[in-house]
Design an enzyme around this catalytic site. Structure first.
Site, PDB file in Angstrom:
ATOM      1  N   LYS A   1      -5.451  10.752   0.968  1.00 47.48           N
ATOM      2  CA  LYS A   1      -5.551   9.411   1.561  1.00 47.48           C
ATOM      3  C   LYS A   1      -6.791   8.760   0.955  1.00 47.48           C
ATOM      4  O   LYS A   1      -7.904   9.207   1.197  1.00 47.48           O
ATOM      5  CB  LYS A   1      -5.649   9.538   3.087  1.00 47.48           C
ATOM      6  CG  LYS A   1      -5.848   8.211   3.818  1.00 47.48           C
ATOM      7  CD  LYS A   1      -5.811   8.427   5.329  1.00 47.48           C
ATOM      8  CE  LYS A   1      -6.371   7.231   6.072  1.00 47.48           C
ATOM      9  NZ  LYS A   1      -6.415   7.446   7.524  1.00 47.48           N
TER      10      LYS A   1
ATOM     11  N   ASP B   1     -16.354   5.565  14.650  1.00 49.03           N
ATOM     12  CA  ASP B   1     -15.147   5.508  13.814  1.00 49.03           C
ATOM     13  C   ASP B   1     -14.661   4.064  13.693  1.00 49.03           C
ATOM     14  O   ASP B   1     -14.023   3.529  14.600  1.00 49.03           O
ATOM     15  CB  ASP B   1     -14.060   6.421  14.393  1.00 49.03           C
ATOM     16  CG  ASP B   1     -12.870   6.578  13.456  1.00 49.03           C
ATOM     17  OD1 ASP B   1     -12.825   5.876  12.417  1.00 49.03           O
ATOM     18  OD2 ASP B   1     -11.986   7.399  13.756  1.00 49.03           O
TER      19      ASP B   1
ATOM     20  N   VAL C   1      -5.303   0.421   3.171  1.00 45.69           N
ATOM     21  CA  VAL C   1      -5.489  -1.037   3.069  1.00 45.69           C
ATOM     22  C   VAL C   1      -6.731  -1.336   2.236  1.00 45.69           C
ATOM     23  O   VAL C   1      -6.696  -2.171   1.324  1.00 45.69           O
ATOM     24  CB  VAL C   1      -5.580  -1.673   4.475  1.00 45.69           C
ATOM     25  CG1 VAL C   1      -6.068  -3.118   4.390  1.00 45.69           C
ATOM     26  CG2 VAL C   1      -4.221  -1.609   5.173  1.00 45.69           C
TER      27      VAL C   1
ATOM     28  N   GLU D   1       0.835  -1.219   0.000  1.00 46.97           N
ATOM     29  CA  GLU D   1       0.000   0.000   0.000  1.00 46.97           C
ATOM     30  C   GLU D   1       0.865   1.263   0.000  1.00 46.97           C
ATOM     31  O   GLU D   1       2.088   1.202   0.191  1.00 46.97           O
ATOM     32  CB  GLU D   1      -0.923   0.006   1.213  1.00 46.97           C
ATOM     33  CG  GLU D   1      -0.164  -0.071   2.528  1.00 46.97           C
ATOM     34  CD  GLU D   1      -0.789   0.778   3.609  1.00 46.97           C
ATOM     35  OE1 GLU D   1      -1.203   1.917   3.322  1.00 46.97           O
ATOM     36  OE2 GLU D   1      -0.825   0.315   4.758  1.00 46.97           O
TER      37      GLU D   1
ATOM     38  N   LYS E   1      -3.591  -1.855  14.743  1.00 49.42           N
ATOM     39  CA  LYS E   1      -2.832  -0.825  15.454  1.00 49.42           C
ATOM     40  C   LYS E   1      -3.301  -0.691  16.902  1.00 49.42           C
ATOM     41  O   LYS E   1      -4.502  -0.661  17.177  1.00 49.42           O
ATOM     42  CB  LYS E   1      -2.950   0.514  14.740  1.00 49.42           C
ATOM     43  CG  LYS E   1      -2.327   0.489  13.361  1.00 49.42           C
ATOM     44  CD  LYS E   1      -2.129   1.898  12.851  1.00 49.42           C
ATOM     45  CE  LYS E   1      -1.984   1.906  11.355  1.00 49.42           C
ATOM     46  NZ  LYS E   1      -3.253   1.612  10.652  1.00 49.42           N
TER      47      LYS E   1
ATOM     48  N   SER F   1     -12.724   1.627  10.790  1.00 46.37           N
ATOM     49  CA  SER F   1     -12.014   1.715   9.511  1.00 46.37           C
ATOM     50  C   SER F   1     -12.720   0.916   8.418  1.00 46.37           C
ATOM     51  O   SER F   1     -13.181  -0.206   8.642  1.00 46.37           O
ATOM     52  CB  SER F   1     -10.593   1.193   9.678  1.00 46.37           C
ATOM     53  OG  SER F   1      -9.938   1.207   8.434  1.00 46.37           O
TER      54      SER F   1
ATOM     55  N   ASP G   1     -11.223  -0.534   6.272  1.00 42.98           N
ATOM     56  CA  ASP G   1     -10.404  -1.736   6.058  1.00 42.98           C
ATOM     57  C   ASP G   1     -11.170  -2.995   6.468  1.00 42.98           C
ATOM     58  O   ASP G   1     -11.048  -4.044   5.822  1.00 42.98           O
ATOM     59  CB  ASP G   1      -9.109  -1.672   6.891  1.00 42.98           C
ATOM     60  CG  ASP G   1      -8.166  -0.563   6.452  1.00 42.98           C
ATOM     61  OD1 ASP G   1      -8.417   0.081   5.413  1.00 42.98           O
ATOM     62  OD2 ASP G   1      -7.161  -0.345   7.175  1.00 42.98           O
TER      63      ASP G   1
HETATM   64  N1  PSU Z   1       0.057   0.462   8.648  1.00 35.62           N
HETATM   65  C1  PSU Z   1       1.043   1.265   9.108  1.00 35.62           C
HETATM   66  N2  PSU Z   1       0.893   2.619   8.950  1.00 35.62           N
HETATM   67  C2  PSU Z   1      -0.212   3.167   8.334  1.00 35.62           C
HETATM   68  C3  PSU Z   1      -1.248   2.295   7.857  1.00 35.62           C
HETATM   69  C4  PSU Z   1      -1.057   0.953   8.034  1.00 35.62           C
HETATM   70  O1  PSU Z   1       2.039   0.794   9.664  1.00 35.62           O
HETATM   71  O2  PSU Z   1      -0.301   4.398   8.217  1.00 35.62           O
HETATM   72  C5  PSU Z   1      -2.465   2.913   7.186  1.00 35.62           C
HETATM   73  C6  PSU Z   1      -3.159   1.944   6.219  1.00 35.62           C
HETATM   74  O3  PSU Z   1      -3.220   2.557   4.951  1.00 35.62           O
HETATM   75  C7  PSU Z   1      -4.533   1.752   6.814  1.00 35.62           C
HETATM   76  C8  PSU Z   1      -4.756   3.082   7.450  1.00 35.62           C
HETATM   77  O4  PSU Z   1      -5.503   1.422   5.849  1.00 35.62           O
HETATM   78  O5  PSU Z   1      -3.500   3.299   8.100  1.00 35.62           O
HETATM   79  C9  PSU Z   1      -5.932   3.082   8.417  1.00 35.62           C
HETATM   80  O6  PSU Z   1      -6.557   4.320   8.358  1.00 35.62           O
HETATM   81  P1  PSU Z   1      -8.017   4.541   9.003  1.00 35.62           P
HETATM   82  O7  PSU Z   1      -7.848   4.171  10.452  1.00 35.62           O
HETATM   83  O8  PSU Z   1      -8.299   5.998   8.790  1.00 35.62           O
HETATM   84  O9  PSU Z   1      -8.949   3.643   8.265  1.00 35.62           O
HETATM   85 MN    MN Z   2     -11.545   6.190  10.685  1.00 33.86          MN
END
Ligand code: PSU
Ligand code: MN
Length: 305
Positions: free
Chosen positions: A89, A141, A109, A27, A162, A143, A145
């Site tokens: 993004k 909130d 992702v 990604e 995470k 994701s 993903d």
């Molecule tokens: N893994 C990492 N760093 C990142 C991400 C993943 O080590 O920044 C990114 C990926 O692109 C994932 C995004 O889809 O963080 C999640 O964002 P959100 O929580 O806004 O969906």
């Molecule tokens: Mn989000």
């Protein structure tokens, strides 16, 4: 025009396809929004090298100048890394807008899974997937993903989810949508910066071959959606748990005070945690991505056999 004609493959990926070599999708949000320049560029190039070192071909995915790129040139990775937060993004909803506007779009992702699926690439390595955020019961909130994993036929190698997230709720969500979690050589769901979370995965598998055979069966059966392959950060590069937990709490508190919302939340937290840990979290993040890239390549090679 059919969407497959809209994919712009790099020469290396075209050759890999012709020779039926194993390919691993990577990604690009992690490059633009996940790490600071120039470490982001260095890491992205090393991650590609890690995939090659295990006998597969990397295909970093991004949107550039109205094109859907499958496989980036070195200069393109550098440009995206320099663009940083000024690149969009891009998640599922954003793809046509950023193409129409001919902007730089770094794929999350979710968006990377969609494009990998179009390109016929089944294995994808990231750092950590997005998930259900803490306070999600108020903020909603969650994701995209997770929805993509429920629907799109790509296996994602990730160091768990995470640690900034609500991990128990993330696991419940994955269960509800029938998304299997494979722990690679572990029973415990890893928490990105640390190997432990106190939570269990559904299945521990110990070899790339066992993972490859299971993925093949899932998809031969026509079971829709993806699989999460949870690969813990190497012990030598993990953050001490209580140390990083305190820093995460602090960064979360700041994000609430500053009213950070929507897609800005994850990049804000990652960068605050890096500052508060004086770079220690970034070292873990880089090492876990490299580790995921190696495993993804091994699984992709095993699926080809
Ligand atoms: N893994 C990492 N760093 C990142 C991400 C993943 O080590 O920044 C990114 C990926 O692109 C994932 C995004 O889809 O963080 C999640 O964002 P959100 O929580 O806004 O969906
Ligand atoms: Mn989000």
């Amino acid at each position: 025009m059919h969407r497959l004609q809209m994919l712009h493959f790099s020469k290396a990926v075209v050759e890999a396809k012709e020779k039926k070599q194993a390919i691993v999708a990577l990604e690009s949000t992690i490059i633009s929004h996940g790490m600071p320049y120039p470490k982001n560029v260095e890491t992205a190039l090393e991650v590609e090298q890690a995939v090659r070192s295990k006998g597969a071909v990397p295909a970093t995915i991004a949107l550039m100048n109205g094109q859907i790129k499958v496989g980036l040139l070195r200069e393109e990775i550098v440009a995206l890394g320099k663009a940083g937060l000024s690149a969009a993004k891009v998640s599922r909803r954003d793809i046509p807008f950023i193409l129409q506007q001919k902007k730089y779009g770094a794929t999350t992702v979710a968006a990377t899974m969609i494009i990998a699926d179009w390109a016929g690439i089944r294995i994808f390595a990231t750092g950590g997937i997005g998930g259900v955020h803490r306070q999600a019961t108020q903020t909603l909130d969650i994701s995209t993903d997770l929805q993509e994993l429920a629907n799109t036929k790509v296996a994602v190698v990730s160091a768990g989810a995470k640690a900034i997230l609500d991990l128990p709720l993330t696991l419940e969500y994955l269960e509800t949508f029938g998304i299997p979690i494979i722990g690679y050589q572990t029973k415990e769901f890893p928490a990105f910066y640390t190997r432990e979370s106190g939570l269990q995965v559904d299945y521990q598998l110990d070899t790339p071959k066992a993972i490859a055979e299971t993925l093949t069966l899932k998809w031969q059966l026509g079971l829709k959606g993806g699989v999460l392959i949870a690969n813990p950060v190497p012990a030598a590069h993990a953050c001490p748990k209580s140390y990083i937990d305190d820093i995460i709490e602090c960064a979360l508190k700041e994000s609430i005070e500053q009213g950070i919302k929507g897609k800005a939340v994850t990049p804000f937290l990652l960068s605050r945690i890096e500052q508060l840990s004086e770079g220690a979290s970034l070292v873990s993040n880089i090492q876990l991505v490299l580790n995921n890239a190696r495993l993804a390549a091994e699984v992709a090679v095993a699926m080809n056999e």
